[in-house]
Design a protein around this motif. Structure first.
Motif, PDB file in Angstrom:
ATOM      1  N   UNK A  44     -67.300 -33.263 -23.399  1.00 17.53           N
ATOM      2  CA  UNK A  44     -68.005 -32.959 -24.838  1.00 17.53           C
ATOM      3  C   UNK A  44     -68.369 -31.500 -24.875  1.00 17.53           C
ATOM      4  N   UNK A  45     -69.223 -31.008 -24.042  1.00 19.27           N
ATOM      5  CA  UNK A  45     -69.770 -29.777 -24.125  1.00 19.27           C
ATOM      6  C   UNK A  45     -68.331 -28.762 -24.052  1.00 19.27           C
ATOM      7  N   UNK A  46     -67.548 -29.096 -23.089  1.00 17.81           N
ATOM      8  CA  UNK A  46     -66.422 -28.064 -22.925  1.00 17.81           C
ATOM      9  C   UNK A  46     -65.378 -28.181 -24.229  1.00 17.81           C
ATOM     10  N   UNK A  47     -65.333 -29.435 -24.886  1.00 10.64           N
ATOM     11  CA  UNK A  47     -64.428 -29.551 -26.084  1.00 10.64           C
ATOM     12  C   UNK A  47     -64.870 -28.782 -27.185  1.00 10.64           C
ATOM     13  N   UNK A  48     -66.323 -28.917 -27.263  1.00  9.85           N
ATOM     14  CA  UNK A  48     -66.860 -28.013 -28.323  1.00  9.85           C
ATOM     15  C   UNK A  48     -66.693 -26.721 -28.315  1.00  9.85           C
ATOM     16  N   UNK A  49     -66.844 -26.193 -27.279  1.00 10.60           N
ATOM     17  CA  UNK A  49     -66.741 -24.652 -26.665  1.00 10.60           C
ATOM     18  C   UNK A  49     -65.054 -24.320 -26.980  1.00 10.60           C
ATOM     19  N   UNK A  50     -64.128 -25.401 -26.620  1.00  8.61           N
ATOM     20  CA  UNK A  50     -62.935 -24.983 -26.860  1.00  8.61           C
ATOM     21  C   UNK A  50     -62.464 -24.833 -28.492  1.00  8.61           C
ATOM     22  N   UNK A  51     -63.256 -25.810 -28.986  1.00  9.13           N
ATOM     23  CA  UNK A  51     -62.959 -25.972 -30.599  1.00  9.13           C
ATOM     24  C   UNK A  51     -63.208 -24.402 -31.171  1.00  9.13           C
ATOM     25  N   UNK A  52     -64.556 -23.886 -30.770  1.00 12.19           N
ATOM     26  CA  UNK A  52     -64.907 -22.846 -31.368  1.00 12.19           C
ATOM     27  C   UNK A  52     -63.754 -21.487 -30.947  1.00 12.19           C
ATOM     28  N   UNK A  53     -63.269 -21.497 -29.492  1.00 15.50           N
ATOM     29  CA  UNK A  53     -62.402 -20.526 -29.531  1.00 15.50           C
ATOM     30  C   UNK A  53     -61.136 -20.794 -30.445  1.00 15.50           C
ATOM     31  N   UNK A  54     -60.775 -22.108 -30.523  1.00 11.73           N
ATOM     32  CA  UNK A  54     -59.383 -22.415 -31.416  1.00 11.73           C
ATOM     33  C   UNK A  54     -59.812 -22.108 -32.765  1.00 11.73           C
ATOM     34  N   UNK A  55     -61.131 -22.441 -33.273  1.00 10.66           N
ATOM     35  CA  UNK A  55     -61.359 -21.832 -34.637  1.00 10.66           C
ATOM     36  C   UNK A  55     -61.194 -20.289 -34.823  1.00 10.66           C
ATOM     37  N   UNK A  56     -61.545 -19.611 -33.860  1.00 14.69           N
ATOM     38  CA  UNK A  56     -61.160 -18.136 -34.073  1.00 14.69           C
ATOM     39  C   UNK A  56     -59.657 -17.812 -34.208  1.00 14.69           C
ATOM     40  N   UNK A  57     -59.047 -18.672 -33.414  1.00 13.22           N
ATOM     41  CA  UNK A  57     -57.692 -18.394 -33.694  1.00 13.22           C
ATOM     42  C   UNK A  57     -57.073 -18.661 -35.059  1.00 13.22           C
ATOM     43  N   UNK A  58     -57.625 -19.895 -35.517  1.00 13.54           N
ATOM     44  CA  UNK A  58     -57.295 -20.349 -36.899  1.00 13.54           C
ATOM     45  C   UNK A  58     -57.608 -19.159 -38.010  1.00 13.54           C
ATOM     46  N   UNK A  59     -58.773 -18.765 -37.810  1.00  9.65           N
ATOM     47  CA  UNK A  59     -59.302 -17.897 -38.724  1.00  9.65           C
ATOM     48  C   UNK A  59     -58.498 -16.467 -38.887  1.00  9.65           C
ATOM     49  N   UNK A  60     -58.258 -16.223 -37.822  1.00 12.71           N
ATOM     50  CA  UNK A  60     -57.322 -15.016 -37.621  1.00 12.71           C
ATOM     51  C   UNK A  60     -55.767 -15.210 -38.446  1.00 12.71           C
ATOM     52  N   UNK A  61     -55.417 -16.280 -38.370  1.00 13.46           N
ATOM     53  CA  UNK A  61     -54.232 -16.602 -39.098  1.00 13.46           C
ATOM     54  C   UNK A  61     -54.449 -16.977 -40.575  1.00 13.46           C
ATOM     55  N   UNK A  62     -55.381 -17.659 -41.007  1.00 14.89           N
ATOM     56  CA  UNK A  62     -55.423 -18.077 -42.332  1.00 14.89           C
ATOM     57  C   UNK A  62     -56.749 -17.529 -43.123  1.00 14.89           C
ATOM     58  N   UNK A  63     -57.700 -16.855 -42.309  1.00 18.81           N
ATOM     59  CA  UNK A  63     -58.880 -16.124 -43.057  1.00 18.81           C
ATOM     60  C   UNK A  63     -60.160 -17.048 -42.928  1.00 18.81           C
ATOM     61  N   UNK A  64     -61.072 -16.454 -42.872  1.00 22.51           N
ATOM     62  CA  UNK A  64     -62.541 -17.304 -42.631  1.00 22.51           C
ATOM     63  C   UNK A  64     -62.689 -18.239 -43.858  1.00 22.51           C
ATOM     64  N   UNK A  65     -62.583 -17.756 -44.907  1.00 23.99           N
ATOM     65  CA  UNK A  65     -63.009 -18.779 -46.192  1.00 23.99           C
ATOM     66  C   UNK A  65     -62.470 -20.122 -46.040  1.00 23.99           C
ATOM     67  N   UNK A  66     -60.916 -20.091 -45.907  1.00 28.79           N
ATOM     68  CA  UNK A  66     -60.299 -21.177 -45.834  1.00 28.79           C
ATOM     69  C   UNK A  66     -60.507 -22.133 -44.408  1.00 28.79           C
ATOM     70  N   UNK A  67     -60.562 -21.056 -43.455  1.00 29.91           N
ATOM     71  CA  UNK A  67     -60.493 -21.410 -42.144  1.00 29.91           C
ATOM     72  C   UNK A  67     -61.658 -22.002 -41.698  1.00 29.91           C
ATOM     73  N   UNK A  68     -63.046 -21.933 -42.224  1.00 29.13           N
ATOM     74  CA  UNK A  68     -64.203 -22.327 -41.992  1.00 29.13           C
ATOM     75  C   UNK A  68     -64.935 -23.151 -43.123  1.00 29.13           C
ATOM     76  N   UNK A  69     -64.201 -23.399 -44.148  1.00 31.65           N
ATOM     77  CA  UNK A  69     -64.965 -24.011 -45.205  1.00 31.65           C
ATOM     78  C   UNK A  69     -65.370 -25.420 -44.979  1.00 31.65           C
TER      79      UNK A  69
END
Length: 313
Positions: A230-255
Motif C-alpha cells: 500500500x505504501x509503495x503503491x502510493x509513493x509510486x503513484x506520486x512519481x507517476x503523477x509527476x510524469x503525467x503533469x509534465x505531459x498534460x500540465x498541473x491544472x488538468x493533471x491534478x484536478x
C-alpha cells in the motif's frame, strides 16, 4: 456499434486468472465482436494461448514492452468500433459489455469506464484498508461518482474507447507506467490518466463517462493486501503523477487529486476515528492509512517533480 475486447497478458503465472477473464468475456449477455489476447514479449505464452483459445485473436505485442504497448497493439488489431480493455486478473459481470456500449449512446462520449470491485485473496477486506484508497489495488474507490456521470479519466482495467479516437491522438504513451522500471519493481501506473486527459485536451468536448453498471471483479493478491505494498503503491503513484503533469500540465493533471485530497480524504480519516470510538478498532487503522497514503503519494510527487526538473537542467 460493435466492440473488440482486449486482454493484455504477460506471464504463465496468471494462467488460471486469464482463463477466468476469457470465460467471463465469452459469457456476456451482449457478445463481443471479437476477443483479442495481446501477449507482452513472451513467445511461449503466445503459442500456448493460440493453442488453448483458437476462437480468440492471439497476437504478440508489437510495440514497447509494457501495458501501454500491449494496449496499442490491441487497438491496432481491433476491428470493432469500440475497444474495451479488461485486466488479465479480472472477471467481468455478464452485463459488463452491454453497459459499456450503452454509455456511448450519450452525446460526445469517447470513453466509458465501469465499476471495479476488489476480490481479496484472503477472502475478506483487511480491516485497516481505507475505501478511499481502493485505487491502489486497481479498484473503484470512495469519492468516485455513485451513479453514471462524466469524469476526468477512467480506470484502465475496466474501460472502453472509440477506436478511431484512440488512434487519432496517438494511443497510449509508454514511459509512465510499469514499463519504465519493469513489472517486478516499483508499481507505477497512470497510463490511462494521461491518455484520457490528452484525449480531452486534443478533442474539446469529448466526454469520459463513468458507468457503475459495467461491473468487474479485480483480484487482489495477498502481497497487495499488505501495508508495505500500500505504501509503495502510493509513493509510486506520486512519481507517476509527476510524469503525467509534465505531459498534460498541473491544472488538468491534478484536478481530481486535489479534490480527493482536500475533501474525501479528511472526511475518510474523521469517519475512521468515529468508527474507532464506536468500537471498530479497524477505523483507527483506516484513519492512519489515509494519512500515510496521502503523505507518501505527496512525497512521491515531490521526488518525481524534482527528478524531472533536474533532468531538464
Amino acid at each position: 456499434m460493435n466492440t473488440s475486447v482486449v486482454i493484455c497478458v504477460y506471464t504463465e503465472d496468471r494462467w488460471e486468472d486469464i482463463r477466468q477473464a476469457v470465460e467471463s468475456v465469452e459469457n456476456q449477455t451482449r457478445p463481443a465482436h471479437e476477443l483479442i489476447l495481446v501477449v507482452d514479449h513472451n513467445p511461449e505464452l503466445h503459442l500456448k494461448l493460440k493453442r488453448e483459445y483458437p476462437q480468440a485473436v492471439v497476437v504478440e505485442n508489437t510495440h514497447d514492452k509494457g501495458l501501454s504497448g500491449g494496449k496499442n497493439t490491441g487497438v491496432a488489431t481491433a476491428a470493432g468500433e469500440i475497444v474495451a480493455f479488461l485486466d488479465d486478473d479480472a472477471v467481468a459481470d455478464p452485463g459488463w459489455l452491454e453497459a459499456l456500449e450503452e454509455g456511448f449512446q450519450e452525446p460526445g462520449v469517447v470513453g466509458v469506464g465501469g465499476r471495479t470491485e476488489p476480490i481479496w485473496a484472503s477472502g475478506r477486506r483487511p480491516g485497516w484498508f481505507p475505501y478511499e484508497f481502493d485505487w491502489t489495488v486497481g479498484c473503484s474507490y470512495r469519492g468516485m461518482p455513485a451513479v453514471r456521470a462524466p469524469i476526468r479519466n477512467v480506470m484502465g482495467g475496466n474501460a472502453a474507447f472509440l477506436r478511431d479516437a484512440v488512434s487519432e491522438v496517438g494511443g497510449f504513451h509508454s514511459g509512465i507506467g510499469r514499463s519504465v522500471q519493469g513489472r517486478k519493481s516499483r508499481p507505477l501506473g497512470c497510463e490511462e490518466t494521461e491518455f484520457c486527459i490528452r484525449l480531452s485536451q486534443r478533442k474539446p468536448g469529448s466526454v469520459m463517462l463513468f458507468e457503475p453498471r459495467a461491473l468487474i471483479g479485480h483480484k487482489v493478491s495477498l502481497q497487495r493486501e499488505r501495508f508495505a505494498y500500500f505504501r509503495s503503491r502510493c509513493y509510486a503513484e506520486g512519481l507517476s503523477k509527476a510524469l503525467v503533469t509534465k505531459e498534460v500540465g498541473t491544472q488538468d493533471g491534478l484536478s481530481s487529486e486535489r479534490a480527493h485530497a482536500m475533501k474525501t480524504l479528511p472526511l475518510g480519516a474523521l469517519r475512521g476515528l468515529g468508527e474507532a470510538l464506536r468500537g471498530d478498532l479497524g477505523g483507527l487503522g483506516r484513519a492512519f492509512a489515509i494519512v500515510i497514503g496521502l503523505a507518501w503519494t505527496t512525497w512521491g510527487y515531490v521526488v518525481g517533480s524534482a527528478r524531472l526538473k533536474a533532468a531538464r537542467s
